[in-house]
Design a protein around this motif. Structure first.
Motif, PDB file in Angstrom:
ATOM      1  N   ASP A 219     -29.073  12.545 -15.502  1.00  0.00           N
ATOM      2  CA  ASP A 219     -28.933  12.245 -16.931  1.00  0.00           C
ATOM      3  C   ASP A 219     -29.207  10.776 -17.245  1.00  0.00           C
ATOM      4  O   ASP A 219     -29.853  10.466 -18.252  1.00  0.00           O
ATOM      5  CB  ASP A 219     -27.510  12.588 -17.399  1.00  0.00           C
ATOM      6  CG  ASP A 219     -27.200  14.063 -17.264  1.00  0.00           C
ATOM      7  OD1 ASP A 219     -27.695  14.845 -18.081  1.00  0.00           O
ATOM      8  OD2 ASP A 219     -26.453  14.430 -16.326  1.00  0.00           O
ATOM      9  N   GLY A 236     -36.005  14.070 -20.512  1.00  0.00           N
ATOM     10  CA  GLY A 236     -34.601  14.421 -20.629  1.00  0.00           C
ATOM     11  C   GLY A 236     -33.658  13.465 -19.946  1.00  0.00           C
ATOM     12  O   GLY A 236     -32.446  13.679 -19.949  1.00  0.00           O
ATOM     13  N   ASP A 264     -22.415  16.715 -24.817  1.00  0.00           N
ATOM     14  CA  ASP A 264     -23.203  17.886 -25.218  1.00  0.00           C
ATOM     15  C   ASP A 264     -24.697  17.599 -25.198  1.00  0.00           C
ATOM     16  O   ASP A 264     -25.446  18.003 -26.099  1.00  0.00           O
ATOM     17  CB  ASP A 264     -22.777  18.359 -26.622  1.00  0.00           C
ATOM     18  CG  ASP A 264     -21.318  18.796 -26.667  1.00  0.00           C
ATOM     19  OD1 ASP A 264     -20.814  19.261 -25.626  1.00  0.00           O
ATOM     20  OD2 ASP A 264     -20.681  18.657 -27.723  1.00  0.00           O
ATOM     21  N   GLY A 265     -25.135  16.880 -24.183  1.00  0.00           N
ATOM     22  CA  GLY A 265     -26.556  16.620 -24.028  1.00  0.00           C
ATOM     23  C   GLY A 265     -27.096  15.497 -24.896  1.00  0.00           C
ATOM     24  O   GLY A 265     -28.295  15.241 -24.896  1.00  0.00           O
ATOM     25  N   HIS A 266     -26.233  14.814 -25.610  1.00  0.00           N
ATOM     26  CA  HIS A 266     -26.665  13.719 -26.475  1.00  0.00           C
ATOM     27  C   HIS A 266     -26.271  12.393 -25.830  1.00  0.00           C
ATOM     28  O   HIS A 266     -25.108  12.175 -25.479  1.00  0.00           O
ATOM     29  CB  HIS A 266     -26.012  13.837 -27.853  1.00  0.00           C
ATOM     30  CG  HIS A 266     -26.503  12.826 -28.843  1.00  0.00           C
ATOM     31  ND1 HIS A 266     -25.858  11.628 -29.064  1.00  0.00           N
ATOM     32  CD2 HIS A 266     -27.587  12.835 -29.667  1.00  0.00           C
ATOM     33  CE1 HIS A 266     -26.513  10.945 -29.991  1.00  0.00           C
ATOM     34  NE2 HIS A 266     -27.560  11.644 -30.359  1.00  0.00           N
ATOM     35  N   GLU A 268     -26.121   8.233 -26.094  1.00  0.00           N
ATOM     36  CA  GLU A 268     -26.124   7.101 -27.014  1.00  0.00           C
ATOM     37  C   GLU A 268     -25.873   5.826 -26.222  1.00  0.00           C
ATOM     38  O   GLU A 268     -24.925   5.753 -25.431  1.00  0.00           O
ATOM     39  CB  GLU A 268     -25.056   7.272 -28.092  1.00  0.00           C
ATOM     40  CG  GLU A 268     -25.040   6.156 -29.132  1.00  0.00           C
ATOM     41  CD  GLU A 268     -24.023   6.416 -30.221  1.00  0.00           C
ATOM     42  OE1 GLU A 268     -24.402   6.952 -31.291  1.00  0.00           O
ATOM     43  OE2 GLU A 268     -22.837   6.087 -29.998  1.00  0.00           O
ATOM     44  N   ALA A 287     -30.680   9.743 -28.159  1.00  0.00           N
ATOM     45  CA  ALA A 287     -31.615  10.866 -28.047  1.00  0.00           C
ATOM     46  C   ALA A 287     -30.876  12.033 -27.423  1.00  0.00           C
ATOM     47  O   ALA A 287     -29.837  11.878 -26.759  1.00  0.00           O
ATOM     48  CB  ALA A 287     -32.831  10.504 -27.201  1.00  0.00           C
ATOM     49  N   ALA A 288     -31.409  13.217 -27.664  1.00  0.00           N
ATOM     50  CA  ALA A 288     -30.874  14.406 -27.013  1.00  0.00           C
ATOM     51  C   ALA A 288     -31.480  14.519 -25.627  1.00  0.00           C
ATOM     52  O   ALA A 288     -32.674  14.272 -25.425  1.00  0.00           O
ATOM     53  CB  ALA A 288     -31.206  15.656 -27.836  1.00  0.00           C
ATOM     54  N   SER A 289     -30.666  14.901 -24.659  1.00  0.00           N
ATOM     55  CA  SER A 289     -31.136  15.059 -23.276  1.00  0.00           C
ATOM     56  C   SER A 289     -31.544  16.502 -23.049  1.00  0.00           C
ATOM     57  O   SER A 289     -30.908  17.433 -23.529  1.00  0.00           O
ATOM     58  CB  SER A 289     -30.034  14.669 -22.287  1.00  0.00           C
ATOM     59  OG  SER A 289     -30.384  15.056 -20.986  1.00  0.00           O
ATOM     60  N   SER A 290     -32.630  16.683 -22.291  1.00  0.00           N
ATOM     61  CA  SER A 290     -33.049  18.040 -21.913  1.00  0.00           C
ATOM     62  C   SER A 290     -33.160  18.138 -20.388  1.00  0.00           C
ATOM     63  O   SER A 290     -33.870  18.968 -19.868  1.00  0.00           O
ATOM     64  CB  SER A 290     -34.397  18.374 -22.556  1.00  0.00           C
ATOM     65  OG  SER A 290     -35.396  17.434 -22.142  1.00  0.00           O
TER      66      SER A 290
END
Length: 292
Positions: A219, A236, A264-266, A268, A287-290
């Motif tokens: 991550d 991601g 929750d995958g976000h 900052e 950003a949102a993580s994928s």
């Protein structure tokens, strides 16, 4: 405070013979509490990211104030990505050990190019001895804290003066350690040299490391070295370079550190910048993580 005792490793410590020291000097900075808080994401996972302290060439007021600013953020983990010292002198390692001990634990620190002796026989035969004696005896530390699993890599081989390298074995360890982290954990990789740097500053083994980051679904990749804060999102994964937290070696920016939260995958990233009135909020990147 750790109990003071006569050093039990004479000849290995660099302090004067007979000086009393704490056993923590040899144990490394980890202070992981017993048990795990689990990977619940009801609250964000919070990581404080500092780098390039360069103690020995530092602003005293930055050192004196950064501990309180980091503590106020209540991080799950504090990561320091190298160059804790200016010239790897014993007095500088003593200052670094003291600063790490005052930061809220657990703490993960990795070696930077300034943490090896520069022009000394020690660089040839005992390049990491002072680091292992004063900071962390584990060359590849792992920290598990609340919803975070973190791995530190030593990207500074003794035969290079400035630029870094990641070996095939180290890339494999990224997959082995972080790839097998508990489901739901935030996976953090820390090293001194930025993996996305190009040109003359490119990390040797960059391709294999980025492959490992992808395969392990990392991550956060945290680095330093440049003294210039930078945040990039790729595949991601958030690649975060922290500025210099305390040193006088400024490169067009002030002293800063990065406060990172993931939920929750976000992701900052909030910069904390030192000004005349103390630390204050700076640039925010999100950003949102994928990666999952």
């Amino acid at each position: 405070m750790a109990a003071r005792t006569t050093c039990t490793r004479p000849g290995e410590c660099d302090h004067p013979t007979g000086e009393r020291c704490s056993a923590a000097r040899h144990a490394g900075p980890a202070r992981t509490p017993p048990g795990r808080a689990g990977a619940s994401m009801n609250r964000p996972a919070v990581v404080a990211h500092l780098s390039d302290l360069h103690l020995g060439a530092h602003y005293r007021y930055a050192v004196d104030s950064v501990v309180a600013d980091v503590t106020a953020a209540r991080p799950d983990l504090v990561v320091v990505t190298g160059d804790l010292t200016m010239r790897a002198r014993p007095v500088e390692f003593r200052q670094a050990r003291d600063l790490l001990g005052r930061l809220p634990g657990p703490v993960l620190a990795v070696v930077g190019n300034h943490d090896l002796p520069l022009a000394s026989w020690r660089r040839v035969v005992r390049p990491y001895h002072r680091w292992h004696s004063w900071i962390d005896a584990d060359p590849q530390p792992v920290r598990r804290a609340g919803p975070v699993t973190a791995l530190g890599l030593n990207s500074m081989p003794r035969w290079r003066w400035k630029n870094g390298r990641v070996s095939v074995r180290q890339a494999g360890d990224v997959v082995r350690v972080l790839g097998s982290a508990p489901a739901g954990d935030i996976r953090v990789l820390a090293l001194h040299h930025p993996p996305l740097a190009t040109g003359s500053a490119a990390l040797i083994g960059r391709g294999r490391l980025l492959d490992a980051v992808r395969d392990a679904r990392v991550d956060l990749v945290l680095a330093g070295h440049t003294h210039v804060p930078d945040v990039r999102f790729r595949g991601g994964t958030a690649f975060v370079v922290a500025g210099t937290a305390t040193s006088r070696r400024l490169r067009g920016t002030g002293c800063s550190w990065s406060l990172i939260s993931v939920r929750d995958g976000h992701v900052e990233v909030r910069e904390r910048v030192l000004g005349p009135d103390g630390w204050r909020a700076g640039r925010v990147s999100a950003a949102a993580s994928s990666a999952r």
